[in-house]
Design an enzyme around this catalytic site. Structure first.
Site, PDB file in Angstrom:
ATOM      1  N   GLN A 107       0.862  -1.229   0.023  1.00 16.39           N
ATOM      2  CA  GLN A 107      -0.185  -0.066  -0.075  1.00 16.39           C
ATOM      3  C   GLN A 107       0.921   1.154  -0.042  1.00 16.39           C
ATOM      4  OE1 GLN A 107      -3.487  -0.678   3.036  1.00 16.39           O
ATOM      5  NE2 GLN A 107      -1.723  -1.679   3.468  1.00 16.39           N
ATOM      6  N   VAL A 109       3.774   4.078  -1.214  1.00 14.32           N
ATOM      7  CA  VAL A 109       3.760   4.775  -2.493  1.00 14.32           C
ATOM      8  C   VAL A 109       5.423   5.148  -2.295  1.00 14.32           C
ATOM      9  CG1 VAL A 109       1.270   5.517  -2.602  1.00 14.32           C
ATOM     10  CG2 VAL A 109       3.232   7.050  -1.492  1.00 14.32           C
ATOM     11  N   ASP A 110       6.141   4.600  -1.629  1.00 14.52           N
ATOM     12  CA  ASP A 110       7.455   4.897  -1.687  1.00 14.52           C
ATOM     13  C   ASP A 110       8.498   4.479  -2.384  1.00 14.52           C
ATOM     14  OD1 ASP A 110       8.290   2.592  -0.243  1.00 14.52           O
ATOM     15  OD2 ASP A 110       7.545   3.799   1.931  1.00 14.52           O
ATOM     16  N   HIS A 125      -1.515   1.270  -4.507  1.00  8.26           N
ATOM     17  CA  HIS A 125      -1.602   2.927  -4.291  1.00  8.26           C
ATOM     18  C   HIS A 125      -0.855   3.639  -5.168  1.00  8.26           C
ATOM     19  CE1 HIS A 125      -3.826   1.913  -0.108  1.00  8.26           C
ATOM     20  NE2 HIS A 125      -4.442   1.463  -0.963  1.00  8.26           N
ATOM     21  N   CYS A 133      -1.612  12.913 -15.588  1.00  6.74           N
ATOM     22  CA  CYS A 133      -2.386  14.189 -16.021  1.00  6.74           C
ATOM     23  C   CYS A 133      -3.636  13.883 -15.269  1.00  6.74           C
ATOM     24  CB  CYS A 133      -2.793  14.137 -17.542  1.00  6.74           C
ATOM     25  SG  CYS A 133      -3.956  15.443 -18.110  1.00  6.74           S
ATOM     26  N   CYS A 153       0.485  19.708 -18.153  1.00  6.86           N
ATOM     27  CA  CYS A 153       0.739  18.273 -18.826  1.00  6.86           C
ATOM     28  C   CYS A 153       0.918  18.926 -20.265  1.00  6.86           C
ATOM     29  CB  CYS A 153      -0.650  17.799 -19.033  1.00  6.86           C
ATOM     30  SG  CYS A 153      -0.823  16.277 -20.305  1.00  6.86           S
ATOM     31  N   ASN A 219       2.287  -5.883  13.498  1.00  7.07           N
ATOM     32  CA  ASN A 219       2.255  -4.327  13.542  1.00  7.07           C
ATOM     33  C   ASN A 219       2.667  -4.146  15.087  1.00  7.07           C
ATOM     34  OD1 ASN A 219      -0.130  -4.136  14.701  1.00  7.07           O
ATOM     35  ND2 ASN A 219      -1.063  -4.380  12.769  1.00  7.07           N
TER      36      ASN A 219
HETATM   37  P1  NAD Z   1      -1.168   3.147   8.850  1.00  3.71           P
HETATM   38  O1  NAD Z   1      -0.412   4.396   9.317  1.00  3.71           O
HETATM   39  O2  NAD Z   1      -2.708   3.080   8.967  1.00  3.71           O
HETATM   40  O3  NAD Z   1      -0.715   2.117  10.075  1.00  3.71           O
HETATM   41  C1  NAD Z   1       0.384   1.876  10.415  1.00  3.71           C
HETATM   42  C2  NAD Z   1       0.791   0.410  10.993  1.00  3.71           C
HETATM   43  O4  NAD Z   1       2.220   0.210  11.236  1.00  3.71           O
HETATM   44  C3  NAD Z   1       0.081   0.261  12.236  1.00  3.71           C
HETATM   45  O5  NAD Z   1      -0.569  -0.730  12.536  1.00  3.71           O
HETATM   46  C4  NAD Z   1       1.418   0.501  13.379  1.00  3.71           C
HETATM   47  O6  NAD Z   1       1.236  -0.452  14.309  1.00  3.71           O
HETATM   48  C5  NAD Z   1       2.255  -0.192  12.326  1.00  3.71           C
HETATM   49  N1  NAD Z   1       3.995   0.204  12.449  1.00  3.71           N
HETATM   50  C6  NAD Z   1       4.421   1.411  12.775  1.00  3.71           C
HETATM   51  N2  NAD Z   1       5.546   1.336  13.039  1.00  3.71           N
HETATM   52  C7  NAD Z   1       5.792  -0.021  12.876  1.00  3.71           C
HETATM   53  C8  NAD Z   1       7.024  -0.781  12.719  1.00  3.71           C
HETATM   54  N3  NAD Z   1       8.378  -0.442  12.689  1.00  3.71           N
HETATM   55  N4  NAD Z   1       7.180  -2.054  12.357  1.00  3.71           N
HETATM   56  C9  NAD Z   1       5.864  -2.755  12.028  1.00  3.71           C
HETATM   57  N5  NAD Z   1       4.762  -1.948  12.111  1.00  3.71           N
HETATM   58  C10 NAD Z   1       4.715  -0.986  12.387  1.00  3.71           C
HETATM   59  O7  NAD Z   1      -0.857   2.569   7.695  1.00  3.71           O
HETATM   60  P2  NAD Z   1      -1.409   1.621   6.528  1.00  3.71           P
HETATM   61  O8  NAD Z   1      -1.891   0.756   6.952  1.00  3.71           O
HETATM   62  O9  NAD Z   1      -0.304   1.583   5.451  1.00  3.71           O
HETATM   63  O10 NAD Z   1      -2.449   2.810   5.817  1.00  3.71           O
HETATM   64  C11 NAD Z   1      -2.453   3.885   5.389  1.00  3.71           C
HETATM   65  C12 NAD Z   1      -2.205   4.325   4.065  1.00  3.71           C
HETATM   66  O11 NAD Z   1      -1.205   5.249   4.211  1.00  3.71           O
HETATM   67  C13 NAD Z   1      -1.827   3.399   3.035  1.00  3.71           C
HETATM   68  O12 NAD Z   1      -2.810   3.599   1.907  1.00  3.71           O
HETATM   69  C14 NAD Z   1      -0.373   4.010   2.464  1.00  3.71           C
HETATM   70  O13 NAD Z   1      -0.487   4.088   1.043  1.00  3.71           O
HETATM   71  C15 NAD Z   1      -0.173   5.374   3.104  1.00  3.71           C
HETATM   72  N6  NAD Z   1       1.000   5.754   3.516  1.00  3.71           N
HETATM   73  C16 NAD Z   1       2.127   5.411   2.803  1.00  3.71           C
HETATM   74  C17 NAD Z   1       3.476   5.622   3.291  1.00  3.71           C
HETATM   75  C18 NAD Z   1       4.884   5.017   2.359  1.00  3.71           C
HETATM   76  O14 NAD Z   1       4.661   4.977   1.264  1.00  3.71           O
HETATM   77  N7  NAD Z   1       6.046   4.997   3.217  1.00  3.71           N
HETATM   78  C19 NAD Z   1       3.768   6.523   4.318  1.00  3.71           C
HETATM   79  C20 NAD Z   1       2.452   6.962   4.910  1.00  3.71           C
HETATM   80  C21 NAD Z   1       1.304   6.279   4.874  1.00  3.71           C
END
Ligand code: NAD
Length: 252
Positions: A107, A109-110, A125, A133, A153, A219
């Protein structure tokens, strides 16, 4: 130091992982937290401290204030560019050396799984380093340098936007279908660093369970519990995933 309750669950998982033919790993923001990328639960900092992601990551917000949303994503792109894959991403690369089929469904996007070296990554995602665009969703790889923020665009003059799925938007159909197929076919499914609140990714572990896979949810929020075929492990992905791989193939 790994908590004995965690070790007890890991000990149950190692024989399952050793036998597994197809492992699917669903990842969320938590797997990149140890690379220094904030999850959406962490309060935003600096310039962005007064905003919430749900306010900025929507088509409505972009329509109303495209510059603000563009700059938020530019800030996030800088964080990603400065970050590096962590031991959790690397452990999933190592898994490919031992398990015949490994599919990552992310999920995030990094792009950190690909930068770590994972070869089969389904991005549910999108990816914030790609652009499209805002008018017709066609990919954009380059645009004319100008003062415009966001840029325009080169084909139709519409606004350029990041190629990510914003709140309220549909997931890319192919990616979602591929993820569902993988979840149904795998014999082990790991959900790592996701709160499991965003659909439809949140239902993937249930698809895997229904199809007979062992499912592991890990998590910082869950308890430690083994109720086969469902397992929960509480802890940091950057510690637990390398430990799981090391315990499963100690000779490697
Ligand atoms: P979320 O923020 O809802 O939940 C994060 C989860 O990660 C929590 O359950 C937490 O307990 C757990 N967590 C935190 N640190 C951790 C670690 N060191 N090890 C293991 N678990 C850990 O995130 P989500 O469920 O991914 O959903 C939110 C949306 O945010 C997604 O759609 C995602 O695309 C987006 N998002 C992406 C990024 C990225 O690409 N890095 C960053 C922020 C949000």
């Amino acid at each position: 130091m790994i908590h004995p309750e965690v070790t007890a669950v890991l000990n149950e998982l190692t024989p399952i992982l050793r036998q597994a033919q197809h492992v699917v790993i669903l990842t969320g923001a938590g797997i990149s937290a140890e690379s220094g990328l904030p999850t959406f639960r962490d309060p935003m900092t600096g310039l962005w401290a007064t905003y919430r992601p749900e306010e900025l990551g929507t088509p409505q917000a972009f329509r109303q204030n495209p510059r603000l949303v563009w700059e938020w994503f530019a800030w996030r792109r800088e964080l990603v560019a400065a970050a590096a894959p962590n031991p959790a991403h690397q452990a999933l690369v190592a898994l490919e050396h031992h398990v015949p089929h490994v599919t990552i469904v992310t999920q995030n996007v990094d792009g950190l799984h690909q930068r770590a070296g994972s070869t089969r990554v389904i991005e549910l995602h999108g990816n914030l380093t790609r652009f499209k665009c805002f008018v017709d969703n066609q990919p954009i790889t380059d645009w004319k340098a100008s003062e415009d923020v966001p840029p325009r665009c080169p084909r139709c003059g519409g606004l350029v936007r990041p190629d990510v799925v914003w709140f309220g938007e549909r997931l890319p159909e192919q990616a979602l279908n591929d993820a569902l197929t993988a979840a149904k076919k795998c014999d082990m499914f790991l959900s790592i660093g996701t709160s499991g609140t965003v659909e439809p990714a949140a239902s993937l572990p249930y698809r895997a369970l229904d199809s007979g896979a062992a499912v592991v949810v890990s998590n910082l929020d869950v308890p430690n519990r083994a109720t086969p075929p469902l397992y929960y492990i509480n802890g940091r992905a950057g510690v637990l995933l390398p430990e799981l791989v090391q315990q499963t193939w100690p000779e490697a």
